[in-house]
Motif scaffolding. Structure first.
Motif, PDB file in Angstrom:
ATOM      1  N   SER A  83       0.944  -1.242   0.009  1.00 35.30           N
ATOM      2  CA  SER A  83      -0.060   0.034   0.194  1.00 35.30           C
ATOM      3  C   SER A  83       0.891   1.530   0.235  1.00 35.30           C
ATOM      4  O   SER A  83       1.981   1.448   0.778  1.00 35.30           O
ATOM      5  CB  SER A  83      -0.960   0.236   1.289  1.00 35.30           C
ATOM      6  N   PRO A  84       0.532   2.189  -0.636  1.00 35.55           N
ATOM      7  CA  PRO A  84       1.270   3.692  -0.687  1.00 35.55           C
ATOM      8  C   PRO A  84       1.049   4.475   0.601  1.00 35.55           C
ATOM      9  O   PRO A  84       1.776   5.209   0.941  1.00 35.55           O
ATOM     10  CB  PRO A  84       0.608   4.358  -1.813  1.00 35.55           C
ATOM     11  N   ASP A  85      -0.090   3.965   1.346  1.00 35.07           N
ATOM     12  CA  ASP A  85      -0.295   4.463   2.769  1.00 35.07           C
ATOM     13  C   ASP A  85       0.838   3.810   3.694  1.00 35.07           C
ATOM     14  O   ASP A  85       0.535   2.627   4.123  1.00 35.07           O
ATOM     15  CB  ASP A  85      -1.648   4.184   3.334  1.00 35.07           C
ATOM     16  N   PRO A  86       1.688   4.669   4.410  1.00 28.59           N
ATOM     17  CA  PRO A  86       2.826   3.946   5.278  1.00 28.59           C
ATOM     18  C   PRO A  86       2.271   3.525   6.442  1.00 28.59           C
ATOM     19  O   PRO A  86       2.670   2.309   7.074  1.00 28.59           O
ATOM     20  CB  PRO A  86       3.640   4.880   5.421  1.00 28.59           C
ATOM     21  N   ALA A  87       1.121   3.731   7.010  1.00 24.30           N
ATOM     22  CA  ALA A  87       0.440   3.382   8.551  1.00 24.30           C
ATOM     23  C   ALA A  87      -0.279   2.127   7.859  1.00 24.30           C
ATOM     24  O   ALA A  87       0.019   1.193   8.987  1.00 24.30           O
ATOM     25  CB  ALA A  87      -0.494   4.547   8.754  1.00 24.30           C
ATOM     26  N   LEU A  88      -0.870   2.137   6.851  1.00 22.46           N
ATOM     27  CA  LEU A  88      -1.481   0.703   6.441  1.00 22.46           C
ATOM     28  C   LEU A  88      -0.477  -0.307   6.303  1.00 22.46           C
ATOM     29  O   LEU A  88      -0.525  -1.396   6.849  1.00 22.46           O
ATOM     30  CB  LEU A  88      -2.217   0.589   5.389  1.00 22.46           C
ATOM     31  N   ALA A  89       0.610  -0.278   5.546  1.00 26.27           N
ATOM     32  CA  ALA A  89       1.620  -1.174   5.490  1.00 26.27           C
ATOM     33  C   ALA A  89       2.330  -1.654   6.827  1.00 26.27           C
ATOM     34  O   ALA A  89       2.689  -2.465   6.823  1.00 26.27           O
ATOM     35  CB  ALA A  89       2.870  -0.552   4.498  1.00 26.27           C
ATOM     36  N   ASP A  90       2.676  -0.503   7.777  1.00 21.97           N
ATOM     37  CA  ASP A  90       3.071  -0.823   9.157  1.00 21.97           C
ATOM     38  C   ASP A  90       2.170  -1.868   9.862  1.00 21.97           C
ATOM     39  O   ASP A  90       2.443  -2.640  10.291  1.00 21.97           O
ATOM     40  CB  ASP A  90       3.330   0.604   9.805  1.00 21.97           C
ATOM     41  N   ASP A  91       0.854  -1.241   9.566  1.00 20.12           N
ATOM     42  CA  ASP A  91       0.057  -2.249  10.312  1.00 20.12           C
ATOM     43  C   ASP A  91      -0.069  -3.606   9.747  1.00 20.12           C
ATOM     44  O   ASP A  91      -0.376  -4.832  10.436  1.00 20.12           O
ATOM     45  CB  ASP A  91      -1.629  -1.683  10.622  1.00 20.12           C
ATOM     46  N   ALA A  92      -0.012  -3.581   8.372  1.00 24.90           N
ATOM     47  CA  ALA A  92      -0.024  -5.041   7.748  1.00 24.90           C
ATOM     48  C   ALA A  92       1.139  -5.748   8.085  1.00 24.90           C
ATOM     49  O   ALA A  92       0.975  -7.010   8.320  1.00 24.90           O
ATOM     50  CB  ALA A  92      -0.216  -4.754   6.231  1.00 24.90           C
ATOM     51  N   TRP A  93       2.284  -4.959   8.286  1.00 20.72           N
ATOM     52  CA  TRP A  93       3.539  -5.955   8.766  1.00 20.72           C
ATOM     53  C   TRP A  93       3.223  -6.500  10.138  1.00 20.72           C
ATOM     54  O   TRP A  93       3.912  -7.566  10.408  1.00 20.72           O
ATOM     55  CB  TRP A  93       4.803  -5.229   8.812  1.00 20.72           C
ATOM     56  N   GLU A  94       2.641  -5.669  10.912  1.00 20.63           N
ATOM     57  CA  GLU A  94       2.292  -5.884  12.576  1.00 20.63           C
ATOM     58  C   GLU A  94       1.484  -7.176  12.301  1.00 20.63           C
ATOM     59  O   GLU A  94       1.650  -8.275  13.249  1.00 20.63           O
ATOM     60  CB  GLU A  94       1.798  -5.022  13.282  1.00 20.63           C
TER      61      GLU A  94
END
Length: 173
Positions: A83-94
């Motif tokens: 995702s281009p949204d870094p917050a979503l990508a961080d949550d996805a990694w978590e």
């Protein structure tokens, strides 16, 4: 942010259930078509050439397994890493880290990685590695094609089964 991580985890678990249901329903439909073919030929004694098309429908049903596999090849939680949204990508990694024991082995099998490399990769693969491994397949069109294929397939299968039910073979004297 934890609510979004929980939603991503729940979404992955729903995908696992849907994949299992679709795979087994395809197998059961194949068995049903084989049983229907045997019933029509052996029990009812119908030998109209039309009934041979049941084999063709069973073949197409079997090929639908490829559509299911390609649709679920990269789970939604892994797609969110792109995702281009870094917050979503961080949550996805978590969420991926939370799901690692169940998600990684299946993902590595779906990505056709060599079996001897899978256990080590499942434990040690970092975020950049997951993104790199799934980059090409996370952008494919199967997430769009899959539901369309499924809808068309269900309508076509229902119409075909209605046609088989209502078919009256010609009587040749």
């Amino acid at each position: 942010m934890s609510a979004r991580v929980d939603a991503l985890v729940a979404g992955y678990r729903r995908e696992v259930v849907h994949r299992w249901l679709l795979t087994w329903s395809g197998r059961l439909i194949s068995l049903f078509l084989a049983g229907l073919y045997i019933y029509l030929l052996m029990v009812l004694g119908r030998d109209d050439p039309f009934y041979i098309t049941l084999n063709l429908v069973a073949f197409v049903n079997g090929l639908s397994g490829f559509a299911i596999a390609l649709y679920y090849e990269v789970p939604g939680v892994v797609r969110a890493l792109h995702s281009p949204d870094p917050a979503l990508a961080d949550d996805a990694w978590e969420a991926v880290e939370r799901l690692r024991p169940e998600l990684m082995p299946r993902l590595l099998v779906d990505l056709n990685l060599p079996p001897d490399e899978r256990p080590a990769l499942a434990q040690t693969l970092d975020r950049a590695g997951v993104v790199r491994l799934t980059e090409a397949r996370a952008r494919d069109r199967w997430r769009t094609i899959g539901p369309i294929y499924f809808a068309v397939y269900i309508v076509a299968l229902a119409a075909y089964l209605w046609l088989v039910y209502s078919w009256t073979p010609e009587t040749i004297r």
